[in-house]
Design an enzyme around this catalytic site. Sequence first.
Site, short mmCIF file in Angstrom:
data_model
loop_
_atom_site.label_atom_id
_atom_site.label_comp_id
_atom_site.label_asym_id
_atom_site.label_seq_id
_atom_site.Cartn_x
_atom_site.Cartn_y
_atom_site.Cartn_z
CG HIS A 123 41.96 74.65 57.66
ND1 HIS A 123 42.72 74.23 56.59
CD2 HIS A 123 40.77 75.06 57.15
CE1 HIS A 123 42.02 74.39 55.48
NE2 HIS A 123 40.85 74.89 55.78
CG HIS A 135 36.10 76.70 52.45
ND1 HIS A 135 36.77 75.88 51.58
CD2 HIS A 135 36.77 76.64 53.63
CE1 HIS A 135 37.83 75.36 52.20
NE2 HIS A 135 37.85 75.79 53.44
NE ARG A 186 38.93 61.67 47.84
CZ ARG A 186 38.74 62.95 48.18
NH1 ARG A 186 38.43 63.87 47.29
NH2 ARG A 186 38.90 63.31 49.46
CB CYS A 207 37.58 55.87 48.16
SG CYS A 207 37.93 57.35 49.13
CE1 TYR A 265 42.24 59.28 51.00
CE2 TYR A 265 43.84 60.84 50.12
CZ TYR A 265 42.55 60.33 50.15
OH TYR A 265 41.59 60.87 49.34
#
Lengths: 574, 574
Positions: B130, B154, B229, B276, B414
């Site tokens: 996942h 989804h 974001r 980001c 991250y």
Amino acid sequence: MLLLRRCQSLTRFGPLNSQRHQVIPAATSCAARLWSSSSDDQRSHQHAHSPSWRHGLAGLLAGTGAVLAYVLHHHKAEQADTITVRTIEKTSSLPIFSQEEVKKHRSLEDGVWVTYKGSVYDITEFVSMHPGGDKILLAAGGALEPFWALYAVHNQEHVLEILSEYKVGELNAEDQKKQQAIKSTDPYSSDPERHPILRINNLKPFNAEPPPEILSDNYITPSAIFFKRNHLPVPQVDPASYQLHVEGLPGRALTLSLEDLKTRFPKHTVTATLQCAGNRRSEMNKVKQVKGLNWGIAAISNARWSGAKLRDVLLAAGYGPEVAQWARHVQFEGLDKDVTGTTYGASIPLNKAVSEEGDVLLAYEMNGEDIPADHGFPVRVVVPGIVGARNVKWLGKIIISAEESSSHWQQNDYKGFSPGTDWDTVDFKSAPAIQELPIQSAITTPADGAVVDRSEEEVTVKGYAWSGGGREVVRVDVSLDGGKTWQVAQLRSSEKGQAPEPSPPPGRAWAWKLWEVTAPLPAKAQELEIVCKAVDNSYNMQPDTVAPIWNLRGVLSNAWHRVKVKIREDESEE
Amino acid sequence: MLLLRRCQSLTRFGPLNSQRHQVIPAATSCAARLWSSSSDDQRSHQHAHSPSWRHGLAGLLAGTGAVLAYVLHHHKAEQADTITVRTIEKTSSLPIFSQEEVKKHRSLEDGVWVTYKGSVYDITEFVSMHPGGDKILLAAGGALEPFWALYAVHNQEHVLEILSEYKVGELNAEDQKKQQAIKSTDPYSSDPERHPILRINNLKPFNAEPPPEILSDNYITPSAIFFKRNHLPVPQVDPASYQLHVEGLPGRALTLSLEDLKTRFPKHTVTATLQCAGNRRSEMNKVKQVKGLNWGIAAISNARWSGAKLRDVLLAAGYGPEVAQWARHVQFEGLDKDVTGTTYGASIPLNKAVSEEGDVLLAYEMNGEDIPADHGFPVRVVVPGIVGARNVKWLGKIIISAEESSSHWQQNDYKGFSPGTDWDTVDFKSAPAIQELPIQSAITTPADGAVVDRSEEEVTVKGYAWSGGGREVVRVDVSLDGGKTWQVAQLRSSEKGQAPEPSPPPGRAWAWKLWEVTAPLPAKAQELEIVCKAVDNSYNMQPDTVAPIWNLRGVLSNAWHRVKVKIREDESEE
């Protein structure tokens, strides 16, 4: 590179004293061979006097060294005889000057004249091309001999040849006699003994690095093989009468004895890696000739330094919030001097110096013993995470100031430029003085050109990795195929077999990591191009290639390190 | 890239409300075209169930987004009908379960079952694949609907198709009725209006960037076009009842109102660039598909932030030397929550938080006005020099702790890895959480694929450059020939025509520099490959190419930026 290593190896064995005076010629002749394949070398002698040649030459010479460089852009050694003859012919009709007349030419406006062995030279045009910068003006109006005794790199046939181009006359007989009466002594005569394993890049001042494969054998580099980068003769300092002056703070200047430093302030120990800004310069030289000592990959070493914190000393000397209002830099002056009395100097930003987390030391011990003469006895500044050049040795004076050090090494050296910037266009004011260094790594074994037997089935690659500014190395990637595929190396932050040191606090990772990876030999490869690249905890990466980071001074050479290794399929075939 | 831009431009105009639900299908169909030329796409449907396919798919999906990604490694949309038919056939013979039975399967040991629209799925095998990590376990034993309402990515035909592979039965009629009674509302319904010029990468949660050429028009990015974001729905916070809790310090927890924050602490203003971690990820996707939002080069912006210093608040809350003995991190929790009540969270090192020079703000103003809803109203943390992800918005809680935040985004997202690390081998514990970002620069104009008329004689190139950790950008090199030759760009640290801001103190250069260079068109070139690379004052450089810094999460994409521009020789020929 290989050839160079072989050349350097000529200087590696035997007692050092007997070797000293052989080093330069040996290196020179190797250099001639080394560079003879360079396209730069194809220039004909006829072009030797064009401005581009002169700038090219300027680009070759280290401020304080670069023995090899003299050879390159000039012409081949076998032509030297012709030159000498020509010079002599040229001389015959030239006028006679007195020392008094020579003395009148001490500036660019009045012309810059010097004398050497009874001849008079007008070097005005050469000043802007002098690799050592305008320090050449110190000799204006007088004799070159004492300066050349200090910067032994000048004692080369080819330098004499350059000089001969500027000859304008002869010194009168009387003044010649006077000059000869002043015996020039060798200011390097009391330099310490050095370990014969060191690879000498320059003898006077002494600049040398250990063989790479030995470098990575120890997490803490033994002081004897720690790379040595001196700018001037090693000063003789009597520890009993040593004084450190702290100036620029309100009230009286503080003067400390060595005993004061050891007893009045807590002793701190920091493991810190020092790296010369010119480490790996030789790789830049392969792209295009730069100015500077032709360092290999070992102008970097790691030691345990002990001493007083600079912060503690500054606080004791009166540093406080009022000073922080106007002060921006902390300048250091060494006790090492040139013939004019000018000392080596550099500065660091004030915030690094006074930060509790900056860990800047006034170190009096290296690896648990008194700091050796070559590394700054009795006291050097250790500025962790900052380029070697600011870690001033033989420290004599600390000055808190609003401005950076005005020294040559802070203002007109140790700066990085764009690959498009050359000696015609460079403006040293446009770039910041190097302080923190970028992420770095290199392969210490196998050596470039090594041969591995197919029967060994695998290859072990070792090296070092370090980043400036206290940024911790968090990963080293190694490739056997020139950078197409990568594997992650094992990192080590202690001597082999010992428990790893605890992880440093963020921003205080001052020491390198050694790394190692063992990988199977690729099935069909006949040659490996082994590459390494490191990543620090700000995730800075090394650039892929050298050319785009090339700079005229050859500093900050931190592209991926590459070595080629041959695989020998069957020993019987050899 | 060009095609992608064109796709994104479909979403750029017209009132946003009417567009919202059109965005995803439009992007999907573009993505299908975009990726149809990818070699990865050649995999046949027959291989869809192999483990490598499943991991490939996992690699595609953002933790919270990546609409485009679903399309790529699966198969083409036109095949979907066949699948649906097959699924229905498969279904007919499957057993009926009660909600009670489903509930028993809530762990990897007992199996992980979920329901969706009356069907029951055993997704145990899918858990490790996942893309959102083990957050999928939150849905175990229950209905997917509320989670999919939160993570709108989804709601794709292809996701349903993946799900159908895991179907094990039907929910009984009674429990189906009960489930339908719980109406799932759209948690994004109260998200704010956005500027239509933004290029939307994901709608729910909202992720968008401005067009690059507009980005570099302003030194201070207007808040409306500042990249957005979000990880979760924008929370509705009443400023009158807002409370900020400070925990983990000796004594009682401190609770501050917005008024307290504004009146009890001095107001500081800092100009800081946020970026980001995924900025420029789209370039990594061209090398090999990564997992994450397909950001262009504009997930970076610069603003003036005002608020209380975190340091001041921590001192008021009881921070002192005793705390420094054991504390190492400062954790932040947002008020944005998922359906389980889990908030967004992150942490930074304590020394950054408490340093006088760290300039970490609890900001309540952005560009002189209340912080807009999308940027954290009423309070966000601004951690200058640190990756955007740690600049927690809608700040609810600050916790001083010995450990980093345990949040998904700190522990399992991250982080950077070697290009050789894939989803089979990755160990998230092996890499540090991204904090400081590496040196970065990009070309904002001309755009890739732009055409320049020969008659214009010259080309002007513009862009931005920034480095993390307060390291100042000192130089940007620009090449028109793919990196062979370089020129130095003019840097700007203020709005055009205004006086430059004074140089920041060392280590506190938080804001980007804009840069520009105008160069003659090379005489014979038909195409230019324009490249930029920046250098910071630690002389860190950008890596040359993308592939060697590729990483499975597509973060830290800071290779040289390249755009190709065609030169049109004669307009009449077109």
